[in-house]
Design a protein around this motif. Sequence first.
Motif, mmCIF file in Angstrom:
data_model
loop_
_atom_site.group_PDB
_atom_site.id
_atom_site.type_symbol
_atom_site.label_atom_id
_atom_site.label_comp_id
_atom_site.label_asym_id
_atom_site.label_seq_id
_atom_site.Cartn_x
_atom_site.Cartn_y
_atom_site.Cartn_z
ATOM 1 N N PHE A 10 0.840 -1.180 0.038
ATOM 2 C CA PHE A 10 0.069 0.045 -0.037
ATOM 3 C C PHE A 10 0.906 1.176 0.223
ATOM 4 C CE2 PHE A 10 -3.214 -2.761 2.232
ATOM 5 C CZ PHE A 10 -4.183 -2.696 1.327
ATOM 6 N N ALA A 11 1.033 2.125 -1.116
ATOM 7 C CA ALA A 11 1.505 3.487 -1.254
ATOM 8 C C ALA A 11 0.544 4.443 -1.293
ATOM 9 C CB ALA A 11 2.442 3.324 -2.188
ATOM 10 N N HIS A 12 0.178 5.097 -0.042
ATOM 11 C CA HIS A 12 -0.764 6.135 0.212
ATOM 12 C C HIS A 12 -0.396 7.561 0.064
ATOM 13 C CE1 HIS A 12 -3.366 2.723 1.696
ATOM 14 N NE2 HIS A 12 -4.386 3.466 0.976
ATOM 15 N N TRP A 13 -1.108 8.594 -0.714
ATOM 16 C CA TRP A 13 -0.751 9.777 -0.695
ATOM 17 C C TRP A 13 -2.105 10.610 0.052
ATOM 18 C CZ3 TRP A 13 1.504 6.616 -3.981
ATOM 19 C CH2 TRP A 13 2.883 6.770 -4.341
ATOM 20 N N ALA A 133 9.191 -0.634 -8.863
ATOM 21 C CA ALA A 133 9.617 -0.263 -7.657
ATOM 22 C C ALA A 133 10.266 -1.674 -7.181
ATOM 23 C CB ALA A 133 8.354 0.075 -6.843
ATOM 24 N N ARG A 134 11.003 -1.379 -6.101
ATOM 25 C CA ARG A 134 11.623 -2.404 -5.007
ATOM 26 C C ARG A 134 10.883 -2.083 -3.495
ATOM 27 N NH1 ARG A 134 16.510 -1.652 -7.663
ATOM 28 N NH2 ARG A 134 17.309 -0.749 -5.706
ATOM 29 N N ILE A 186 10.756 3.815 -5.165
ATOM 30 C CA ILE A 186 9.867 3.825 -6.435
ATOM 31 C C ILE A 186 10.622 4.339 -7.782
ATOM 32 C CG2 ILE A 186 7.651 4.401 -7.254
ATOM 33 C CD1 ILE A 186 6.426 4.389 -4.584
ATOM 34 N N GLY A 187 10.747 3.743 -8.524
ATOM 35 C CA GLY A 187 11.740 4.401 -9.695
ATOM 36 C C GLY A 187 10.871 5.110 -10.513
ATOM 37 N N VAL A 188 9.736 4.385 -11.242
ATOM 38 C CA VAL A 188 9.052 5.062 -12.046
ATOM 39 C C VAL A 188 7.402 4.961 -11.565
ATOM 40 C CG1 VAL A 188 8.020 5.286 -14.413
ATOM 41 C CG2 VAL A 188 10.343 4.782 -13.897
ATOM 42 N N ASN A 189 6.475 5.888 -11.525
ATOM 43 C CA ASN A 189 5.254 5.721 -11.059
ATOM 44 C C ASN A 189 4.361 6.751 -11.855
ATOM 45 O OD1 ASN A 189 2.619 5.326 -9.855
ATOM 46 N ND2 ASN A 189 3.368 6.103 -7.919
ATOM 47 N N THR A 190 3.759 6.173 -12.985
ATOM 48 C CA THR A 190 2.550 7.311 -13.859
ATOM 49 C C THR A 190 1.341 6.618 -13.661
ATOM 50 O OG1 THR A 190 3.278 5.941 -15.909
ATOM 51 C CG2 THR A 190 4.621 8.057 -15.307
#
Length: 223
Positions: A10-13, A133-134, A186-190
């Motif tokens: 879970f990555a929350h903003w 991501a890792r 997180i390297g790329v997140n679009t």
Amino acid sequence: MTQTWRDLLFAHWPMPIPTLRPLVPPELELHTFDRQCWVAVTPFHMSGIRMRGLPLLPGLSRFPELNVRTYVSYGDKAGVYFFSLDAGNRIAVSAARLFYHLPYFWAKMRVAASGAEISYSSRRYKRPAVFRARYKATSEVQSQLKGTLAHWLTERYCLYAISNGNVYRAEIHHEPWPLQNAEAEIGVNTMADAAGITLPRTAPLLHFARRLEVLIWPLLRVS
């Protein structure tokens, strides 16, 4: 149907209400915590997928999935609203679109474990939605008390979908989330950009779950 969710992040903003209101169907009420909406990017992989009473189907019982979601309510019942769901199985994508009215997309996906660390990559076919991501857990499983943000974000037992102006709901059942604190590179997140959402530049709130057994009921019209 039954599913087992594995190695989930879970990555929350946090997001302001005016930003999300135009992107969520007006039939659904935005659900907020301390007057803020939240958006999650959630990579994981599934196994043991089967309809009740049927055996596992070769090629359809195991694949990665990644979703972009926020939190809503309808008729005082809180749930999840998906901006997108990417999956590494084309047949599953077509079936989910047909039977659950959900915005599924076919993507080229790869999940690999190296010790405790998960490497995850996803690229949507023919569309600009990429995630690499890792991530890994950094604590033992922790019980989340009711009223805390982590509990509010994760303990939701239905999903909502809209089709032709009608509201549909699918009930979901599982044990409480076995959440662990997490770290991620997180390297790329679009993924959110593809849904018209610009995530804040702040670091996300991160949680990890190793495994969760899930039951999902059929979609029912509730409006």
